[in-house]
Design an enzyme around this catalytic site. Structure first.
Site, PDB file in Angstrom:
ATOM      1  N   ASP A  39       1.112  -1.653  -0.188  1.00 29.19           N
ATOM      2  CA  ASP A  39      -0.231   0.221   0.273  1.00 29.19           C
ATOM      3  C   ASP A  39       1.092   1.361  -0.137  1.00 29.19           C
ATOM      4  O   ASP A  39       2.365   1.370   0.706  1.00 29.19           O
ATOM      5  CB  ASP A  39      -1.165  -0.168   1.134  1.00 29.19           C
ATOM      6  CG  ASP A  39      -1.506   1.009   0.719  1.00 29.19           C
ATOM      7  OD1 ASP A  39      -2.822   0.382   1.193  1.00 29.19           O
ATOM      8  OD2 ASP A  39      -1.699   1.938   1.085  1.00 29.19           O
ATOM      9  N   ILE A  40       0.037   2.101  -0.948  1.00 28.75           N
ATOM     10  CA  ILE A  40       1.255   3.595  -0.811  1.00 28.75           C
ATOM     11  C   ILE A  40       1.502   4.236  -0.106  1.00 28.75           C
ATOM     12  O   ILE A  40       1.701   5.101   0.127  1.00 28.75           O
ATOM     13  CB  ILE A  40       0.706   4.266  -1.970  1.00 28.75           C
ATOM     14  CG1 ILE A  40       1.450   4.925  -2.577  1.00 28.75           C
ATOM     15  CG2 ILE A  40      -0.626   5.070  -1.924  1.00 28.75           C
ATOM     16  CD1 ILE A  40       0.960   5.545  -4.336  1.00 28.75           C
ATOM     17  N   ASN A  97     -13.070  -3.582   2.172  1.00 25.40           N
ATOM     18  CA  ASN A  97     -14.047  -2.029   2.519  1.00 25.40           C
ATOM     19  C   ASN A  97     -14.730  -2.506   1.545  1.00 25.40           C
ATOM     20  O   ASN A  97     -14.017  -2.272   0.278  1.00 25.40           O
ATOM     21  CB  ASN A  97     -12.924  -0.895   2.896  1.00 25.40           C
ATOM     22  CG  ASN A  97     -12.462  -0.520   4.187  1.00 25.40           C
ATOM     23  OD1 ASN A  97     -12.359  -1.176   5.334  1.00 25.40           O
ATOM     24  ND2 ASN A  97     -10.884  -0.003   3.989  1.00 25.40           N
ATOM     25  N   GLY A 103     -15.697   2.477   3.653  1.00 26.53           N
ATOM     26  CA  GLY A 103     -14.520   2.837   3.814  1.00 26.53           C
ATOM     27  C   GLY A 103     -13.967   3.456   1.873  1.00 26.53           C
ATOM     28  O   GLY A 103     -12.388   3.214   2.108  1.00 26.53           O
ATOM     29  N   GLN A 104     -14.654   2.518   1.258  1.00 27.57           N
ATOM     30  CA  GLN A 104     -13.914   1.961   0.070  1.00 27.57           C
ATOM     31  C   GLN A 104     -13.947   2.888  -1.083  1.00 27.57           C
ATOM     32  O   GLN A 104     -13.984   3.326  -1.171  1.00 27.57           O
ATOM     33  CB  GLN A 104     -14.764   0.864  -0.638  1.00 27.57           C
ATOM     34  CG  GLN A 104     -13.972  -0.033  -1.658  1.00 27.57           C
ATOM     35  CD  GLN A 104     -14.627  -0.548  -2.790  1.00 27.57           C
ATOM     36  OE1 GLN A 104     -16.221  -0.521  -2.631  1.00 27.57           O
ATOM     37  NE2 GLN A 104     -14.250  -1.395  -3.605  1.00 27.57           N
ATOM     38  N   HIS A 110     -10.634  -5.743  -3.018  1.00 24.84           N
ATOM     39  CA  HIS A 110      -9.156  -5.447  -2.664  1.00 24.84           C
ATOM     40  C   HIS A 110      -9.439  -6.267  -1.338  1.00 24.84           C
ATOM     41  O   HIS A 110     -10.060  -6.157  -0.297  1.00 24.84           O
ATOM     42  CB  HIS A 110      -8.636  -5.018  -2.774  1.00 24.84           C
ATOM     43  CG  HIS A 110      -8.517  -3.203  -2.417  1.00 24.84           C
ATOM     44  ND1 HIS A 110      -9.484  -2.284  -3.012  1.00 24.84           N
ATOM     45  CD2 HIS A 110      -8.595  -2.601  -1.010  1.00 24.84           C
ATOM     46  CE1 HIS A 110      -9.970  -1.834  -2.228  1.00 24.84           C
ATOM     47  NE2 HIS A 110      -8.890  -1.825  -1.020  1.00 24.84           N
ATOM     48  N   HIS A 112      -6.765  -5.953   2.040  1.00 21.50           N
ATOM     49  CA  HIS A 112      -5.550  -5.538   3.056  1.00 21.50           C
ATOM     50  C   HIS A 112      -5.982  -6.069   3.667  1.00 21.50           C
ATOM     51  O   HIS A 112      -6.148  -7.427   5.087  1.00 21.50           O
ATOM     52  CB  HIS A 112      -5.527  -3.724   3.885  1.00 21.50           C
ATOM     53  CG  HIS A 112      -7.103  -3.162   3.454  1.00 21.50           C
ATOM     54  ND1 HIS A 112      -5.891  -1.711   2.715  1.00 21.50           N
ATOM     55  CD2 HIS A 112      -8.098  -2.658   2.502  1.00 21.50           C
ATOM     56  CE1 HIS A 112      -7.007  -0.722   2.210  1.00 21.50           C
ATOM     57  NE2 HIS A 112      -7.501  -1.629   2.527  1.00 21.50           N
TER      58      HIS A 112
END
Ligand code: 5GP
Length: 126
Positions: A39-40, A97, A103-104, A110, A112
């Site tokens: 994740d960035i 999410n 909160g997507q 995807h 996490h």
């Protein structure tokens, strides 16, 4: 085949662009069914995203429209990434999410995968 009642898949979303190689990512794993990358904006020492390669916007979409092979391949990829990152023994969390209450931010389904420290319990109560 789109699932009725769900928004159409937006093929300009960031993860679609990562899958097409238009945006770089720090790849952790890739096979025929899934891509995993860091994740960035990590929320834990280890924060990896695992995405199916097919165009699914949510779990409802993926679980209804993906083939059994895609579902098995994606599920196995999540488990393989956790094992390869040696998270099984200390433990980790997987989270997905969905939609605005979930909160997507990115409308490509995807998971996490968080690890590398104790993560506390569940979700904030507020
Ligand atoms: P969501 O809120 O949709 O479940 O999570 C989307 C995640 O994608 C966020 O944790 C966010 O930091 C991450 N993200 C957004 N844009 C990029 C990007 O361009 N590259 C990577 N590696 N992660 C991204």
């Amino acid at each position: 085949m789109p699932v009725s009642g769900l928004p159409p898949y937006d093929d300009q979303n960031i993860f679609a662009r990562i899958l097409r190689g238009e945006i770089p990512c720090r790849k952790v794993f890739e096979d025929e069914w899934a891509l995993a990358f860091h994740d960035i904006n990590p929320q834990a020492p280890i924060h990896v995203l695992v995405i199916p390669k097919g165009p699914y916007c949510s779990f409802a979409d993926f679980s209804a429209a993906a083939s059994a092979e895609e579902i098995a391949g994606f599920t196995r990829a999540v488990g393989k990434v956790a094992r390869d990152l040696e998270l099984e023994s200390p433990g980790y969390r997987i989270l997905a999410n969905m939609g605005s209450h979930g909160g997507q931010e990115v409308p490509h389904f995807h998971v996490h995968l968080f690890g590398g420290r104790p993560l506390g319990r569940m979700v904030p109560t507020a």
